[in-house]
Design a protein around this motif. Sequence first.
Motif, PDB file in Angstrom:
ATOM      1  N   THR A 151      -6.866  17.035   1.235  1.00 24.44           N
ATOM      2  CA  THR A 151      -6.684  15.984   2.236  1.00 24.44           C
ATOM      3  C   THR A 151      -7.959  15.162   2.300  1.00 24.44           C
ATOM      4  O   THR A 151      -8.924  15.427   1.596  1.00 24.44           O
ATOM      5  N   THR A 153      -9.707  11.012   2.626  1.00 22.44           N
ATOM      6  CA  THR A 153      -9.456   9.618   2.305  1.00 22.44           C
ATOM      7  C   THR A 153     -10.123   9.248   0.988  1.00 22.44           C
ATOM      8  O   THR A 153     -11.298   9.535   0.774  1.00 22.44           O
ATOM      9  N   ILE A 168      -3.714   5.176  -7.598  1.00 25.16           N
ATOM     10  CA  ILE A 168      -3.000   5.166  -6.309  1.00 25.16           C
ATOM     11  C   ILE A 168      -1.768   6.059  -6.396  1.00 25.16           C
ATOM     12  O   ILE A 168      -1.513   6.899  -5.520  1.00 25.16           O
ATOM     13  N   LYS A 172      -1.102   9.657  -4.435  1.00 30.50           N
ATOM     14  CA  LYS A 172      -0.025   9.759  -3.443  1.00 30.50           C
ATOM     15  C   LYS A 172       1.003  10.822  -3.824  1.00 30.50           C
ATOM     16  O   LYS A 172       1.563  11.500  -2.961  1.00 30.50           O
ATOM     17  N   ARG A 178      -5.032  10.250   1.928  1.00 27.67           N
ATOM     18  CA  ARG A 178      -4.776   8.873   2.342  1.00 27.67           C
ATOM     19  C   ARG A 178      -5.500   7.979   1.339  1.00 27.67           C
ATOM     20  O   ARG A 178      -6.652   8.251   0.973  1.00 27.67           O
ATOM     21  N   LEU A 180      -6.931   4.274   0.242  1.00 25.70           N
ATOM     22  CA  LEU A 180      -7.322   2.896   0.511  1.00 25.70           C
ATOM     23  C   LEU A 180      -7.553   2.212  -0.828  1.00 25.70           C
ATOM     24  O   LEU A 180      -8.118   2.810  -1.750  1.00 25.70           O
ATOM     25  N   LYS A 193      -0.165  -2.555  -2.671  1.00 29.14           N
ATOM     26  CA  LYS A 193       0.745  -2.047  -1.640  1.00 29.14           C
ATOM     27  C   LYS A 193       2.034  -1.530  -2.273  1.00 29.14           C
ATOM     28  O   LYS A 193       2.566  -0.492  -1.866  1.00 29.14           O
ATOM     29  N   GLY A 196       1.782   1.936  -3.499  1.00 27.51           N
ATOM     30  CA  GLY A 196       1.689   3.014  -2.526  1.00 27.51           C
ATOM     31  C   GLY A 196       0.413   3.094  -1.722  1.00 27.51           C
ATOM     32  O   GLY A 196       0.224   4.065  -0.971  1.00 27.51           O
ATOM     33  N   ALA A 197      -0.498   2.117  -1.827  1.00 25.97           N
ATOM     34  CA  ALA A 197      -1.736   2.164  -1.043  1.00 25.97           C
ATOM     35  C   ALA A 197      -1.411   2.181   0.447  1.00 25.97           C
ATOM     36  O   ALA A 197      -0.549   1.435   0.915  1.00 25.97           O
ATOM     37  N   ASP A 198      -2.110   3.031   1.193  1.00 26.43           N
ATOM     38  CA  ASP A 198      -1.876   3.123   2.639  1.00 26.43           C
ATOM     39  C   ASP A 198      -2.505   1.953   3.387  1.00 26.43           C
ATOM     40  O   ASP A 198      -1.955   1.489   4.389  1.00 26.43           O
ATOM     41  N   ASP A 199      -3.670   1.498   2.926  1.00 27.02           N
ATOM     42  CA  ASP A 199      -4.335   0.336   3.518  1.00 27.02           C
ATOM     43  C   ASP A 199      -5.083  -0.388   2.418  1.00 27.02           C
ATOM     44  O   ASP A 199      -5.460   0.209   1.403  1.00 27.02           O
TER      45      ASP A 199
END
Length: 335
Positions: A151, A153, A168, A172, A178, A180, A193, A196-199
């Motif tokens: 887990t 970022t 990415i 995922k 997570r 970025l 995006k 699958g990018a979260d931000d």
Amino acid sequence: MARQMMHAIASYKGLPIDDPESLRNVEVPVPELRPRDVLVRVQAVSVNPADVKTRAGLVEAEEPRILGFDAAGVVEAAGPEVTTLSVGDEVWYAGDITRPGANCDLHAVDERIVAHKPASLGFAEAAAMPLTTITAWETLFERFGLTADSTGTLLALGAAGGVGSIMIQLAKELTGLRVLASASRPESREWVKQFGADDVVNHHQLVASTSAVAPDGVDYLFSPHSRGNIAAFAEIVRPFGHITAIDEPEGLDLLPLKSKSIAWHWELMFTRSIYQTEDMIEQKKLLEAVAALVDDKRIRTTLNTSIDDFSAAGLREAHRLVEAGRSTGKVVVVR
């Protein structure tokens, strides 16, 4: 007896890509196989920043240098010690920087770095992926040591490029991270995006935009462009975090990372083939694993531009696009 000849695209010295002599159509002998080589009839190749950099930096020579790393094609012959592939197999691979490249009709490559291509992809879609897939996989699972239970970022810089586009997806699908992604233009933001990018963060305001979505910092950072960014990395990476870089800027000063005990890793996907390491076959294994993920519809090809001209002109156009540094995904040249 005279050796059989074949068509290839080669360079004799580093020249600007707009110079028609920068990449030329040539006739060269069909390569002789080493005991563990397969001979692949190349159907498609992709152009990476590594291809552009290698071409531009060539010193003048009398013999043609055949470039090209990523390839997809069909096995046409096999050396006497080959055990993992057969004539007729459709394959994908990223080649070996110490040997002639894949921009040719027939390419000799060690079976330990060649895998069966995804059955669900055509040759162009497959050729887009091996080098960047190996780079992303080795970064995530070997340099960072991530697992399905990991887990935290991850920040992938330059994420709309070839490596970021696959990193990415792998992160995922195969970890709990997570993700970025850095991208600054509307089309590159949309690209990351959709993978699958979260931000999305903006690398032109790296500290501010990262802090806005990850105020506690990031645990893992992938860097294709490290020059001038070390101070920013020291600010946004958490204590005991990890950075993996694929570039080699001169005079890189990593001291700003020390107070947080941030680990710095290098990733070069050619290391195994350069040094013929005992675990060289791991690249075959990871490509086979990703082929299965592709066929299960869990990973998508990162092909964005396909040039239907397997010649010096077609490859010059591909190099021109990659050199411009504004393309999302991968550029492929196909027969």
